[in-house]
Design a protein around this motif. Structure first.
Motif, mmCIF file in Angstrom:
data_model
loop_
_atom_site.group_PDB
_atom_site.id
_atom_site.type_symbol
_atom_site.label_atom_id
_atom_site.label_comp_id
_atom_site.label_asym_id
_atom_site.label_seq_id
_atom_site.Cartn_x
_atom_site.Cartn_y
_atom_site.Cartn_z
ATOM 1 N N MET A 1 17.834 45.037 31.731
ATOM 2 C CA MET A 1 18.958 44.114 31.952
ATOM 3 C C MET A 1 20.238 44.915 32.215
ATOM 4 S SD MET A 1 20.491 41.194 29.382
ATOM 5 C CE MET A 1 21.919 40.247 29.829
ATOM 6 N N ALA A 2 20.991 44.518 33.219
ATOM 7 C CA ALA A 2 22.202 45.247 33.567
ATOM 8 C C ALA A 2 23.265 45.064 32.492
ATOM 9 C CB ALA A 2 22.735 44.757 34.913
ATOM 10 N N ALA A 3 24.046 46.137 32.292
ATOM 11 C CA ALA A 3 25.160 46.056 31.352
ATOM 12 C C ALA A 3 26.283 45.253 31.985
ATOM 13 C CB ALA A 3 25.619 47.460 30.986
ATOM 14 N N GLY A 4 27.292 44.930 31.181
ATOM 15 C CA GLY A 4 28.425 44.183 31.701
ATOM 16 C C GLY A 4 29.397 45.089 32.437
ATOM 17 N N TRP A 5 30.513 44.503 32.820
ATOM 18 C CA TRP A 5 31.558 45.269 33.490
ATOM 19 C C TRP A 5 32.111 46.339 32.542
ATOM 20 C CZ3 TRP A 5 33.961 44.958 38.367
ATOM 21 C CH2 TRP A 5 33.408 44.001 39.236
ATOM 22 N N ARG A 6 32.445 47.481 33.105
ATOM 23 C CA ARG A 6 33.019 48.578 32.335
ATOM 24 C C ARG A 6 34.364 48.978 32.942
ATOM 25 N NH1 ARG A 6 27.560 49.930 32.789
ATOM 26 N NH2 ARG A 6 26.466 50.347 30.832
ATOM 27 N N VAL A 7 35.232 49.474 32.083
ATOM 28 C CA VAL A 7 36.531 49.984 32.535
ATOM 29 C C VAL A 7 36.649 51.440 32.107
ATOM 30 C CG1 VAL A 7 39.036 49.734 32.454
ATOM 31 C CG2 VAL A 7 37.583 47.704 32.301
ATOM 32 N N PHE A 8 36.929 52.317 33.066
ATOM 33 C CA PHE A 8 37.167 53.725 32.786
ATOM 34 C C PHE A 8 38.610 54.057 33.150
ATOM 35 C CE2 PHE A 8 32.656 53.270 33.636
ATOM 36 C CZ PHE A 8 32.086 53.973 32.593
ATOM 37 N N TRP A 9 39.141 55.063 32.501
ATOM 38 C CA TRP A 9 40.529 55.448 32.745
ATOM 39 C C TRP A 9 40.565 56.853 33.337
ATOM 40 C CZ3 TRP A 9 44.110 51.692 31.846
ATOM 41 C CH2 TRP A 9 43.687 50.612 31.068
ATOM 42 N N VAL A 10 41.331 57.007 34.400
ATOM 43 C CA VAL A 10 41.477 58.337 35.007
ATOM 44 C C VAL A 10 42.104 59.256 33.964
ATOM 45 C CG1 VAL A 10 42.556 59.666 36.857
ATOM 46 C CG2 VAL A 10 41.745 57.332 37.291
ATOM 47 N N PRO A 11 41.435 60.357 33.605
ATOM 48 C CA PRO A 11 41.929 61.199 32.495
ATOM 49 C C PRO A 11 43.203 61.933 32.859
ATOM 50 C CG PRO A 11 40.082 62.262 33.573
ATOM 51 C CD PRO A 11 40.185 60.890 34.174
ATOM 52 N N ARG A 12 43.952 62.221 31.825
ATOM 53 C CA ARG A 12 45.171 62.998 31.981
ATOM 54 C C ARG A 12 44.874 64.462 31.689
ATOM 55 N NH1 ARG A 12 49.816 59.834 32.009
ATOM 56 N NH2 ARG A 12 49.430 57.646 31.610
ATOM 57 N N GLN A 13 45.267 65.319 32.586
ATOM 58 C CA GLN A 13 45.049 66.739 32.383
ATOM 59 C C GLN A 13 46.065 67.337 31.427
ATOM 60 O OE1 GLN A 13 42.407 68.322 33.648
ATOM 61 N NE2 GLN A 13 41.767 66.373 34.527
ATOM 62 N N ASP A 14 47.076 66.554 31.052
ATOM 63 C CA ASP A 14 48.141 67.120 30.227
ATOM 64 C C ASP A 14 48.009 66.744 28.763
ATOM 65 O OD1 ASP A 14 48.592 64.463 30.562
ATOM 66 O OD2 ASP A 14 50.732 64.629 30.971
ATOM 67 N N THR A 15 46.872 66.144 28.362
ATOM 68 C CA THR A 15 46.749 65.782 26.957
ATOM 69 C C THR A 15 45.599 66.520 26.339
ATOM 70 O OG1 THR A 15 45.469 63.829 27.599
ATOM 71 C CG2 THR A 15 47.820 63.527 27.315
ATOM 72 N N GLN A 16 44.567 65.798 25.866
ATOM 73 C CA GLN A 16 43.510 66.441 25.121
ATOM 74 C C GLN A 16 42.239 66.599 25.943
ATOM 75 O OE1 GLN A 16 43.071 64.794 21.161
ATOM 76 N NE2 GLN A 16 45.123 64.011 21.266
ATOM 77 N N VAL A 17 42.336 66.471 27.279
ATOM 78 C CA VAL A 17 41.165 66.652 28.124
ATOM 79 C C VAL A 17 40.775 68.124 28.118
ATOM 80 C CG1 VAL A 17 40.301 66.446 30.474
ATOM 81 C CG2 VAL A 17 41.879 64.742 29.571
ATOM 82 N N VAL A 18 39.493 68.417 28.064
ATOM 83 C CA VAL A 18 39.026 69.795 28.088
ATOM 84 C C VAL A 18 39.242 70.346 29.492
ATOM 85 C CG1 VAL A 18 37.070 71.335 27.739
ATOM 86 C CG2 VAL A 18 37.321 69.295 26.325
ATOM 87 N N VAL A 19 40.188 71.256 29.633
ATOM 88 C CA VAL A 19 40.576 71.704 30.964
ATOM 89 C C VAL A 19 39.579 72.684 31.556
ATOM 90 C CG1 VAL A 19 43.005 71.334 30.527
ATOM 91 C CG2 VAL A 19 42.001 73.536 29.957
ATOM 92 N N GLN A 20 38.644 73.217 30.751
ATOM 93 C CA GLN A 20 37.693 74.182 31.268
ATOM 94 C C GLN A 20 36.353 73.539 31.630
ATOM 95 O OE1 GLN A 20 37.783 76.987 27.989
ATOM 96 N NE2 GLN A 20 39.051 78.391 29.184
ATOM 97 N N ALA A 21 36.278 72.207 31.630
ATOM 98 C CA ALA A 21 35.028 71.536 31.965
ATOM 99 C C ALA A 21 34.651 71.844 33.420
ATOM 100 C CB ALA A 21 35.173 70.021 31.775
ATOM 101 N N ARG A 22 33.358 72.029 33.655
ATOM 102 C CA ARG A 22 32.887 72.345 35.005
ATOM 103 C C ARG A 22 32.921 71.105 35.893
ATOM 104 N NH1 ARG A 22 27.484 76.003 33.783
ATOM 105 N NH2 ARG A 22 28.573 77.716 32.699
ATOM 106 N N PRO A 23 33.441 71.234 37.100
ATOM 107 C CA PRO A 23 33.460 70.083 38.007
ATOM 108 C C PRO A 23 32.049 69.746 38.483
ATOM 109 C CG PRO A 23 34.221 72.053 39.138
ATOM 110 C CD PRO A 23 34.066 72.423 37.689
#
Length: 518
Positions: A1-23
């Motif tokens: 069964m398909a999940a419902g609608w989801r909302v994602f947020w474009v991450p901010r590079q200036d907060t707590q995002v791991v800046v060394q994550a591999r693209p």
């Protein structure tokens, strides 16, 4: 069964995002692509149950209208819109195909359908309706839709102007997050929920006490200042009130306009005891969290602004140098929540965040995260102070344990200051009824003073919502019936609040002996 609608947020590079994550392979240039199409950090991305991005909803999320909302409003509106999207998906419809009949049916399901076990009240429905109105009005204005499925009507606003409001707006709206706790009930909630006390008044043997000093200090700041969650939660270390008023019981500081709802800076007051609790937190668990983060190099890769100077005067500025050596400056009043997370200072062992409230990793503890702290404290209060199932069944309406939210602290502050200002005015000036009337004409009554402390634009919000339990009560008669003289300037008013709670609706008053106020 398909999940419902989801909302994602474009991450901010200036907060707590791991800046060394591999693209992701093939998407190394994603930041550049996002910039080319106008996507910014913090914009929402809507994903349907078949995992396809709704491009038009993305355009709405990038609109000046949506970007102008407070972060909490953005989060609430996207959640509310997703619920409607799920309902329409079940009918095989896109939101662009929604009709007025669809919205009528959705309201019936959300509010009245007996087969829905999670019906909502008028206040929650009005918030959802505001989210839908914002989306559909924007779509019609930008000519993505030919008509608005939200039926509107004209009415008169507070200032006499003509405004349009949804026809389906509920008349039984009552703010569901409005709670008032008396001072002694707050003390009990802090001791049990945040400090781990049991019924015997001492910490439980299995109480870990992690971040106890931080959480208790934040709660005391809210209850003594009336600051909103975001206002208090985004304070910087140099904004901590440190200028005591005459008498020394209160200190005052400034809350920056960029983090307030009205976008206006204002003076706030906090008790000296609350400020002392914060100072103790700063030199204890906060300092330890910073030290651990420095040792692990958590601050080294962040695109921080290293503050060089904080000016003095009525219009203070922050001057910094970023990781590339580029200098910048901004008025303290204009620093947004996100700006504040980037501010660091050079400490003896390396860079340290200027954001006051930190998590155990030494990173900024974001304002919305306090909801979980309060929720956990409520659960512990219920576990420690709650009755057995049999007792609860016999008296289901009895208040056994205090329940609080960050915004409840603001409501409770308003109630406390109204009572105190009434009492202090009479004590300090010894006014007769006629003199008190003249004083109010000249300087404003306590209701007006509380409005100023809360930063409300209109008196109606202060009186009708924040002080709703007592707006029809004669406070003067309750204060006059105090059993003994009260100590100025801020007396212990437990007895007065017990009478207020007895005569008003919705005020929790539970004393340290776990007895319920009646």
């Amino acid at each position: 069964m398909a999940a419902g609608w989801r909302v994602f947020w474009v991450p901010r590079q200036d907060t707590q995002v791991v800046v060394q994550a591999r693209p992701v392979v093939g998407w190394e240039d994603l930041p550049g692509r996002e910039r080319d199409v106008g996507i910014r950090a913090g914009d929402p991305i809507f994903l349907d149950p078949d995992y396809r991005v709704d491009a038009l909803l993305g355009v709405y999320g990038q609109s000046n209208l949506f970007r102008g909302f407070e972060q909490e409003t953005k989060r609430n509106y996207t959640t509310d819109v997703a619920i409607l999207l799920d309902f329409l998906w079940g009918r095989g419809k896109s939101w662009t195909d929604a009709s007025a009949r669809d919205l009528d049916d959705f309201e019936h399901w959300r509010r009245f359908a007996s087969e829905n076990p999670e019906r909502i009240g008028g206040s929650k429905w009005n918030r959802e309706l505001a989210a839908f109105t914002s989306l559909f009005t924007w779509a019609v204005r930008e000519r993505y839709l030919p008509r608005n499925p939200v039926a509107m009507r004209q009415t008169t606003g507070f200032r006499g102007e003509t405004v349009e409001v949804p026809r389906a707006k509920a008349k039984d709206s009552r703010p569901s997050n409005v709670h008032w706790l008396t001072p002694r009930t707050w003390r009990l909630w802090v001791d049990v929920g945040l400090r781990g006390h049991g019924r015997d008044g001492v910490p439980a043997a299995d109480w870990a006490g992690r971040l106890e000093d931080r959480n208790a200090a934040f709660a005391r700041l809210l209850t003594s200042s009336g600051l909103r969650r975001q206002e208090a939660g985004s304070l910087l270390t140099f904004e901590l009130p440190n200028l005591p008023l005459q008498g020394g019981r209160y200190c005052h500081g400034q809350v920056g306009g960029a983090v307030t709802r009205t976008k206006n800076s204002r003076t706030f007051y906090a008790s000296s005891d609350a400020v002392g609790d914060i100072e103790s937190y700063v030199v204890s668990s906060r300092a330890q969290a910073v030290s651990r983060a420095q040792q692990k190099g958590r601050y080294d890769q962040l695109p921080a602004w290293l503050v060089q100077e904080v000016t003095t005067g009525p219009k203070r500025k922050v001057r910094w140098r970023d990781s590339r050596g580029v200098s910048g400056e901004r008025l303290v009043a204009d620093l947004t929540v996100w700006d504040r997370q980037r501010l660091f200072t050079e400490g003896p062992d390396g860079p340290e965040p200027l954001w006051l409230w930190l998590n155990e990793q030494g990173m900024p503890f974001l304002p919305h995260s306090w909801n979980l702290v309060f929720r956990t404290a409520n659960q512990r209060c219920d576990e420690v102070l709650g009755p057995s199932e049999a007792e609860r069944a016999r008296d289901p309406h009895r208040i056994w344990a205090p329940y609080a939210t960050p915004h409840a602290a603001r409501h409770s502050f308003a109630l406390f200051m109204l009572v105190v200002l009434n009492e202090v005015m009479d004590q300090r000036y010894g006014l007769s009824p006629a003199e008190r009337r003249d004083f109010r004409i000249l300087y404003g009554d306590p209701w007006f003073m509380v409005q100023g402390l809360l930063g409300h634009a209109t008196r109606e919000v202060t009186v009708e919502i924040y002080l709703a339990p007592v707006r029809h009560l004669q406070l003067s008669s309750m204060l006059a019936s105090a059993d003994a003289p009260l100590d100025a300037p801020v007396p212990d008013l437990d007895g007065v609040f017990a009478r207020v709670a007895r005569d008003a609706v919705g005020i929790q008053d539970i004393d340290a002996r776990m007895a319920v106020g009646t």
